[in-house]
Design a protein around this motif. Sequence first.
Motif, short mmCIF file in Angstrom:
data_model
loop_
_atom_site.label_atom_id
_atom_site.label_comp_id
_atom_site.label_asym_id
_atom_site.label_seq_id
_atom_site.Cartn_x
_atom_site.Cartn_y
_atom_site.Cartn_z
N GLN A 54 100.79 47.92 21.99
CA GLN A 54 102.04 47.65 21.28
C GLN A 54 101.77 46.92 19.96
O GLN A 54 102.38 47.21 18.93
N LEU A 55 100.85 45.97 19.99
CA LEU A 55 100.52 45.22 18.77
C LEU A 55 99.87 46.13 17.73
O LEU A 55 100.14 46.02 16.52
N THR A 56 98.99 47.02 18.20
CA THR A 56 98.35 47.95 17.27
C THR A 56 99.38 48.88 16.63
O THR A 56 99.34 49.13 15.42
N TYR A 57 100.31 49.37 17.43
CA TYR A 57 101.37 50.23 16.90
C TYR A 57 102.24 49.46 15.90
O TYR A 57 102.66 50.01 14.87
N TYR A 58 102.49 48.20 16.19
CA TYR A 58 103.29 47.37 15.26
C TYR A 58 102.60 47.25 13.90
O TYR A 58 103.23 47.39 12.85
N LEU A 59 101.28 46.99 13.91
CA LEU A 59 100.56 46.84 12.65
C LEU A 59 100.48 48.16 11.89
O LEU A 59 100.55 48.18 10.65
N GLU A 60 100.35 49.28 12.63
CA GLU A 60 100.32 50.58 11.95
C GLU A 60 101.66 50.86 11.28
O GLU A 60 101.71 51.37 10.15
N LYS A 254 98.71 27.20 30.96
CA LYS A 254 97.84 28.35 30.73
C LYS A 254 98.66 29.52 30.20
O LYS A 254 99.77 29.78 30.69
N TYR A 255 98.11 30.22 29.18
CA TYR A 255 98.78 31.35 28.55
C TYR A 255 97.81 32.53 28.48
O TYR A 255 96.61 32.35 28.25
N HIS A 256 98.37 33.72 28.64
CA HIS A 256 97.63 34.95 28.35
C HIS A 256 97.84 35.27 26.87
O HIS A 256 98.97 35.36 26.39
N PHE A 257 96.73 35.47 26.17
CA PHE A 257 96.77 35.67 24.73
C PHE A 257 96.17 37.03 24.41
O PHE A 257 95.06 37.35 24.84
N ASN A 258 96.93 37.86 23.66
CA ASN A 258 96.45 39.17 23.21
C ASN A 258 96.66 39.28 21.71
O ASN A 258 97.65 38.77 21.16
N LYS A 259 95.74 39.99 21.04
CA LYS A 259 95.84 40.09 19.58
C LYS A 259 95.38 41.47 19.13
O LYS A 259 94.69 42.20 19.85
N ALA A 260 95.78 41.82 17.91
CA ALA A 260 95.32 43.04 17.25
C ALA A 260 95.17 42.74 15.76
O ALA A 260 95.98 42.01 15.18
N ASN A 261 94.12 43.30 15.14
CA ASN A 261 93.83 43.04 13.73
C ASN A 261 94.05 44.31 12.90
O ASN A 261 93.84 45.44 13.38
N SER A 262 94.45 44.09 11.66
CA SER A 262 94.55 45.19 10.69
C SER A 262 93.71 44.82 9.48
O SER A 262 94.08 43.93 8.70
N GLU A 263 92.56 45.50 9.33
CA GLU A 263 91.71 45.23 8.18
C GLU A 263 92.36 45.69 6.89
O GLU A 263 92.12 45.11 5.82
N LYS A 264 93.19 46.71 6.97
CA LYS A 264 93.86 47.22 5.76
C LYS A 264 94.82 46.17 5.20
O LYS A 264 94.89 46.00 3.97
N GLY A 266 94.82 42.90 6.25
CA GLY A 266 94.27 41.55 6.33
C GLY A 266 95.14 40.65 7.20
O GLY A 266 95.18 39.43 7.00
N LEU A 267 95.83 41.23 8.18
CA LEU A 267 96.75 40.50 9.05
C LEU A 267 96.32 40.62 10.50
O LEU A 267 95.66 41.59 10.89
N THR A 268 96.72 39.63 11.28
CA THR A 268 96.51 39.62 12.72
C THR A 268 97.84 39.32 13.39
O THR A 268 98.55 38.38 12.99
N VAL A 269 98.18 40.12 14.38
CA VAL A 269 99.38 39.85 15.16
C VAL A 269 98.94 39.50 16.57
O VAL A 269 98.03 40.13 17.12
N ALA A 270 99.53 38.45 17.14
CA ALA A 270 99.11 37.94 18.45
C ALA A 270 100.35 37.60 19.26
O ALA A 270 101.38 37.21 18.71
N THR A 271 100.23 37.74 20.57
CA THR A 271 101.29 37.34 21.49
C THR A 271 100.70 36.43 22.56
O THR A 271 99.52 36.53 22.90
N TYR A 272 101.53 35.54 23.07
CA TYR A 272 101.13 34.69 24.18
C TYR A 272 102.19 34.78 25.26
O TYR A 272 103.39 34.92 24.99
#
Length: 582
Positions: A54-60, A254-264, A266-272
């Motif tokens: 979902q995070l990758t789709y958001y960045l795209e 304690k939190y579950h942390f997931n992230k996705a990066n966009s090199e194009k 230069g942003l990172t989106v993360a959820t906890y």
Amino acid sequence: MLKFPAISIRNTIFVRLVFTYLIVILPIILLGAYLYNWSYKNASQDISRATVKQLTYYLEGLNREIVWMELQQFDILEDSELNRLAATWGMMDNAERRSSLNYLLHRLTSFQNNSPYIKDIYVHIRTINKTVSAVNAIYDFDSERFDYFRSNAGGNENRLMNWNNTLHLSASKQSGKKGEEPLFLVEIELDTERLRDSLQQINIYPDSGSFLFSDMTGFTLISQKETNPIIKDDVKAANASNGNTFLLNMNGKKYHFNKANSEKLGLTVATYLPEETVKRPLSIFYRWAWVFAITSFFAVVIFSYSSYKIIHKPLLSLVQSFKRMEGGALNIRIEHEKKDEFGYLYTRFNHMLTKLQSLIDQDFKQKMMMQKAELKQLQSQINPHFLYNSFFILNSLAKTGDIDRIELFTNMLGEYFRFITRNGEDHVLLSEETRHSQMYTEIQKLRFSRRIRVQFDDLPKEMEQIKVPRLIIQPIIENAYEHSLEKMIEEGLLRVSFEMDYAEARIIVEDNGDSISDSEIEALRGRLDPTDESYEMTGVINIHRRLVLTYGEGSGLFLSRSELNGLKVVIRIKLQEEIWDV
């Protein structure tokens, strides 16, 4: 609380029974724990995979939106009307200028309305000293924005730039002359609130949260404004690690942390996501596991209770009674109604206590009689020594022929010996003892008025009614005169002060004589040791022994170096109810 009479807990029957039961039940409990952790791990991995997708789709999607903005930005940059406005402003009349500016403003407004992520579009035209905004229309040239963005305009490394924690796209039109500033600059400001709304749509669970940030520009956007800053810092720190899934301990949770990066971009989106949210579907299994564990525990307790009550509890009572007897308690008879083996042991124990109490009473009475006789003997040792000193002073005054001082001295000496020879009381009020000691200093003043100065503080009201043995202050003052002050060439100083707190009363006698060394003070301390009987009974030891005999350990004389540079003697009296005059 359960207690055991055995020296080692593992040797008790109770613990062995519990251990045997646990060997049977523990594998079942461990199997349940394994199944719970396996289910939790699978649920966590499934959530993480779905979240990363979902995070990758958001960045795209965000990247597609930014690409469209850059195309529109380039189109505005090459707009012929805008270029004509920037290049020929000085040759236009007012009507042409107004028409060109209105055209540009209309185009910027249309551009803004075509994207929900655009907050405003600026065209900073340096040649006409104007800035055109889709929201704020036309106003004076914004040199601050122009100077900030022109250095990055047209760059490829950082497509998005951070200005006051908002994201911007920037492109400039060069004049064609080397070293000359751009003719104008097109700036697109992204709408932070719309970006925050898009982040909130990522949050599937109510307790989850999202971040959009850039390490290169320092931009940070949080889906919830009230998010704790500590969580934000922990998430950004975790971003430096490899991998897209983490389990973080943030702010005690304690939190579950997931992230996705966009090199194009230069942003990172993360959820906890809080760990308890992941475990929520397993809560029923978790509750039943606890029910099973608690039931097993009570089964162990019930199974072992009869053995504990019949054997361990009576034995524990006997062991505790022995320990209390070792501590000095002898009124601890054990009552036992049953006529079993423990009844016989308790009867013999009670008989032993009765016999031991009788022997101790005899020994204690003999010791108290010896202490009282010793106290009388110690008090009787003081009088001859002071009598000798008194006649020596009187003899000195007689030699000088000072009749007035002899008369004054004999009157004070009479009062002094009246106090000493008073019969019927071994103890007096501290106020009387202090008055007697002050009388002694007045007697010494007649002899040393020019050489020795006396500072005798007033006795506090709360200390006046304390009962003390007679002659505990005056011999200390006499020692100060005899061994220190009389030998001084310069002016001597004797100071007597009083202190008191809830635990003890203190009488402090100190002088400024420098004839005593630290080693001699240490030797005097050693002579006060009650276990050392090798020294002759002197006045100081006499007083210390009487105080210890009367008030117990912690009372007595304590010697140290005075702030006046001489010897400091502290008379400590531990306060007890019986030492007060009621």
